[in-house]
Motif scaffolding. Structure first.
Motif, PDB file in Angstrom:
ATOM      1  N   VAL A 199      12.419 -13.370   5.513  1.00  0.00           N
ATOM      2  CA  VAL A 199      11.508 -13.763   4.424  1.00  0.00           C
ATOM      3  C   VAL A 199      10.848 -12.643   4.076  1.00  0.00           C
ATOM      4  O   VAL A 199       9.908 -12.046   4.793  1.00  0.00           O
ATOM      5  CB  VAL A 199      10.474 -14.775   5.115  1.00  0.00           C
ATOM      6  CG1 VAL A 199       9.663 -15.288   3.806  1.00  0.00           C
ATOM      7  CG2 VAL A 199      11.239 -16.185   5.345  1.00  0.00           C
ATOM      8  N   PRO A 200      11.103 -12.076   2.798  1.00  0.00           N
ATOM      9  CA  PRO A 200      10.221 -10.825   2.417  1.00  0.00           C
ATOM     10  C   PRO A 200       8.847 -11.243   1.882  1.00  0.00           C
ATOM     11  O   PRO A 200       8.776 -12.373   1.369  1.00  0.00           O
ATOM     12  CB  PRO A 200      11.052 -10.193   1.453  1.00  0.00           C
ATOM     13  CG  PRO A 200      11.879 -11.667   0.978  1.00  0.00           C
ATOM     14  CD  PRO A 200      11.955 -12.558   1.822  1.00  0.00           C
ATOM     15  N   VAL A 201       7.771 -10.673   2.441  1.00  0.00           N
ATOM     16  CA  VAL A 201       6.630 -10.962   2.228  1.00  0.00           C
ATOM     17  C   VAL A 201       5.569  -9.962   2.199  1.00  0.00           C
ATOM     18  O   VAL A 201       5.621  -9.002   2.971  1.00  0.00           O
ATOM     19  CB  VAL A 201       6.142 -12.274   3.176  1.00  0.00           C
ATOM     20  CG1 VAL A 201       5.937 -11.563   4.477  1.00  0.00           C
ATOM     21  CG2 VAL A 201       4.644 -12.794   2.939  1.00  0.00           C
ATOM     22  N   LEU A 202       4.550  -9.984   1.481  1.00  0.00           N
ATOM     23  CA  LEU A 202       3.316  -9.039   1.549  1.00  0.00           C
ATOM     24  C   LEU A 202       2.582  -9.283   2.626  1.00  0.00           C
ATOM     25  O   LEU A 202       2.174 -10.408   2.955  1.00  0.00           O
ATOM     26  CB  LEU A 202       2.431  -9.249   0.244  1.00  0.00           C
ATOM     27  CG  LEU A 202       3.219  -8.675  -1.173  1.00  0.00           C
ATOM     28  CD1 LEU A 202       2.326  -8.920  -2.186  1.00  0.00           C
ATOM     29  CD2 LEU A 202       3.664  -7.200  -0.988  1.00  0.00           C
ATOM     30  N   SER A 203       1.958  -8.255   3.413  1.00  0.00           N
ATOM     31  CA  SER A 203       1.256  -8.364   4.671  1.00  0.00           C
ATOM     32  C   SER A 203       0.110  -9.528   4.291  1.00  0.00           C
ATOM     33  O   SER A 203      -0.246 -10.422   5.284  1.00  0.00           O
ATOM     34  CB  SER A 203       0.700  -7.135   5.240  1.00  0.00           C
ATOM     35  OG  SER A 203       1.811  -6.385   5.619  1.00  0.00           O
ATOM     36  N   GLU A 204      -0.486  -9.375   3.254  1.00  0.00           N
ATOM     37  CA  GLU A 204      -1.793 -10.204   3.132  1.00  0.00           C
ATOM     38  C   GLU A 204      -1.558 -11.662   2.914  1.00  0.00           C
ATOM     39  O   GLU A 204      -2.296 -12.510   3.253  1.00  0.00           O
ATOM     40  CB  GLU A 204      -2.825  -9.609   1.922  1.00  0.00           C
ATOM     41  CG  GLU A 204      -3.411  -8.218   2.167  1.00  0.00           C
ATOM     42  CD  GLU A 204      -4.675  -8.022   2.791  1.00  0.00           C
ATOM     43  OE1 GLU A 204      -4.894  -8.992   3.551  1.00  0.00           O
ATOM     44  OE2 GLU A 204      -5.100  -7.052   3.268  1.00  0.00           O
ATOM     45  N   GLU A 205      -0.532 -11.742   2.188  1.00  0.00           N
ATOM     46  CA  GLU A 205      -0.059 -13.089   1.928  1.00  0.00           C
ATOM     47  C   GLU A 205       0.713 -13.840   2.988  1.00  0.00           C
ATOM     48  O   GLU A 205       0.390 -15.136   3.330  1.00  0.00           O
ATOM     49  CB  GLU A 205       0.966 -13.118   0.730  1.00  0.00           C
ATOM     50  CG  GLU A 205       0.413 -12.908  -0.379  1.00  0.00           C
ATOM     51  CD  GLU A 205       1.425 -12.738  -1.668  1.00  0.00           C
ATOM     52  OE1 GLU A 205       2.631 -13.215  -1.626  1.00  0.00           O
ATOM     53  OE2 GLU A 205       1.081 -12.308  -2.860  1.00  0.00           O
ATOM     54  N   HIS A 206       1.275 -12.937   3.907  1.00  0.00           N
ATOM     55  CA  HIS A 206       1.690 -13.543   5.393  1.00  0.00           C
ATOM     56  C   HIS A 206       0.582 -14.093   6.017  1.00  0.00           C
ATOM     57  O   HIS A 206       0.584 -15.077   6.570  1.00  0.00           O
ATOM     58  CB  HIS A 206       2.404 -12.482   5.944  1.00  0.00           C
ATOM     59  CG  HIS A 206       2.748 -12.652   7.322  1.00  0.00           C
ATOM     60  ND1 HIS A 206       1.821 -12.665   8.497  1.00  0.00           N
ATOM     61  CD2 HIS A 206       3.772 -12.994   7.976  1.00  0.00           C
ATOM     62  CE1 HIS A 206       2.234 -12.555   9.652  1.00  0.00           C
ATOM     63  NE2 HIS A 206       3.546 -13.399   9.388  1.00  0.00           N
ATOM     64  N   ASP A 207      -0.444 -13.250   6.063  1.00  0.00           N
ATOM     65  CA  ASP A 207      -1.555 -13.714   7.175  1.00  0.00           C
ATOM     66  C   ASP A 207      -2.365 -14.682   6.686  1.00  0.00           C
ATOM     67  O   ASP A 207      -2.691 -15.851   7.279  1.00  0.00           O
ATOM     68  CB  ASP A 207      -2.466 -12.415   7.039  1.00  0.00           C
ATOM     69  CG  ASP A 207      -1.879 -11.310   7.888  1.00  0.00           C
ATOM     70  OD1 ASP A 207      -0.801 -11.566   8.333  1.00  0.00           O
ATOM     71  OD2 ASP A 207      -2.603 -10.202   8.074  1.00  0.00           O
ATOM     72  N   ARG A 208      -2.394 -14.904   5.202  1.00  0.00           N
ATOM     73  CA  ARG A 208      -3.006 -16.368   4.648  1.00  0.00           C
ATOM     74  C   ARG A 208      -2.157 -17.469   4.957  1.00  0.00           C
ATOM     75  O   ARG A 208      -2.520 -18.689   5.298  1.00  0.00           O
ATOM     76  CB  ARG A 208      -3.256 -16.255   3.140  1.00  0.00           C
ATOM     77  CG  ARG A 208      -4.396 -15.130   2.858  1.00  0.00           C
ATOM     78  CD  ARG A 208      -5.060 -15.329   1.371  1.00  0.00           C
ATOM     79  NE  ARG A 208      -3.812 -15.061   0.529  1.00  0.00           N
ATOM     80  CZ  ARG A 208      -3.882 -13.791  -0.028  1.00  0.00           C
ATOM     81  NH1 ARG A 208      -4.420 -12.753   0.439  1.00  0.00           N
ATOM     82  NH2 ARG A 208      -2.872 -13.628  -1.061  1.00  0.00           N
ATOM     83  N   ALA A 209      -1.023 -17.316   4.796  1.00  0.00           N
ATOM     84  CA  ALA A 209       0.182 -18.331   5.181  1.00  0.00           C
ATOM     85  C   ALA A 209       0.111 -18.920   6.509  1.00  0.00           C
ATOM     86  O   ALA A 209       0.289 -19.967   6.926  1.00  0.00           O
ATOM     87  CB  ALA A 209       1.498 -17.872   4.692  1.00  0.00           C
TER      88      ALA A 209
END
Length: 316
Positions: free
Chosen positions: A173-183
């Motif tokens: 799953v490609p993801v931006l770090s900040e968006e990963h942490d919120r998810a």
């Protein structure tokens, strides 16, 4: 076995996740070895015929000599020490991690001047057990393995990390770090908080309540069996995102409380919760096939695809 599967991999931390990476990578044909801070853990891994030692310098010197992909599998509190060692002995190796938050790890990597070939990673798999004894080569089968696509990510290093995840049995799953942490605050860290709270409420009912407890209590409190130090290491570094979603959840609970207090029914909460669970059950991954590392705007395009539920199932 395809040629890329012979890549050297050096795992730092042979607990549940790091140990499972060691096992899965070895099963996929990688040349893999590792480090574990506790000699007892390293000895347990050696007893299972894995090349793991509690001496970090030779492990990292070997990584430097072989251009290994280094996988950091230690909890957040130990991260700075490990990164300092990587900086000293293998500063030019491609670097990833399996820590449960991404933005704080990326910040630490930059502080240690290791950002050039760093790619954040987080396999969404685990159990309430910990340590080498809990590790297994099939932990990651069909799991989602988040791989960061932050601006400036090195295409070659990203591909190595993604291939390792795929070879361990995951989808990427490609993801931006900040968006990963919120998810993950919503789907991993908040469940830890709720599990602890549920366990406390059950215990407050004494032996009668615990004697009557069955499936819903067991399932709802499963992750409360996780070692408290590990829960702290998982949740505390993501405190800002966790606080935001905890406040959201408290508003939902307060709404249910106020409804009951005024003689109403729990039905509205039950309806909304049921619908949300059906959404989870019905959620389908779709395969990202047209974007390659190094393509024009590949990072932004992968981030967008991951945001929309896309996963990478193959790089070939």
């Amino acid at each position: 076995m395809s040629g890329h599967s012979q890549t050297a991999v050096c795992v730092l931390g042979a607990g549940l996740i790091g140990g499972s990476v060691l096992r899965a990578a070895a099963a996929a044909g990688y040349d893999v070895w590792g480090y574990n801070r506790s000699e007892a853990g390293a000895e347990a891994a050696r007893a299972d015929d894995f090349d793991v030692t509690s001496a970090i310098e030779p492990v990292l010197r070997r990584a430097a000599e072989t251009d290994a992909l280094i996988v950091v599998g230690v909890p957040m509190p130990a991260l700075d020490t490990i990164l300092s060692d990587v900086k000293s002995f293998a500063p030019d190796c491609a670097l990833t991690d399996v820590v449960s938050v991404k933005a704080p790890v990326a910040a630490a990597v930059r502080r240690h001047e290791l950002g050039g070939r760093y790619v954040g990673g987080h396999p969404m798999a685990g159990t309430s057990e910990s340590g080498w004894a809990a590790s297994t080569p099939d932990l990651f089968q069909r799991a989602a393995w988040a791989v960061s696509v932050d601006p400036g990510t090195h295409a070659g290093a990203w591909e190595r990390v993604a291939r390792l995840a795929l070879d361990c049995g995951s989808v990427v799953v490609p993801v931006l770090s900040e968006e990963h942490d919120r998810a993950v605050a919503r789907i991993s860290h908040l469940p830890h908080v709720f599990a602890e709270a549920l366990a406390i409420q059950g215990g407050g009912g004494g032996p009668l309540a615990l004697g009557l407890a069955a499936g819903s209590f067991r399932d709802g409190t499963r992750v409360a069996a996780t070692a408290p130090d590990l829960v702290r290491a998982i949740c505390d570094p993501n405190s800002a995102a966790l606080l935001e979603v905890l406040e959201d959840a408290l508003r939902v609970l307060e709404g249910a409380r106020d409804t009951l207090r005024s003689g109403g029914t729990i039905g509205q909460l039950a309806d909304a919760g049921h619908d949300a669970r059906v959404d989870f059950d019905d959620n389908e991954r779709w395969a990202i096939t047209e974007i390659r590392p190094g393509d024009q705007d590949w990072l932004a395009r992968l981030a967008d695809a991951g945001r929309r539920g896309g996963v990478i199932e193959s790089l070939d």
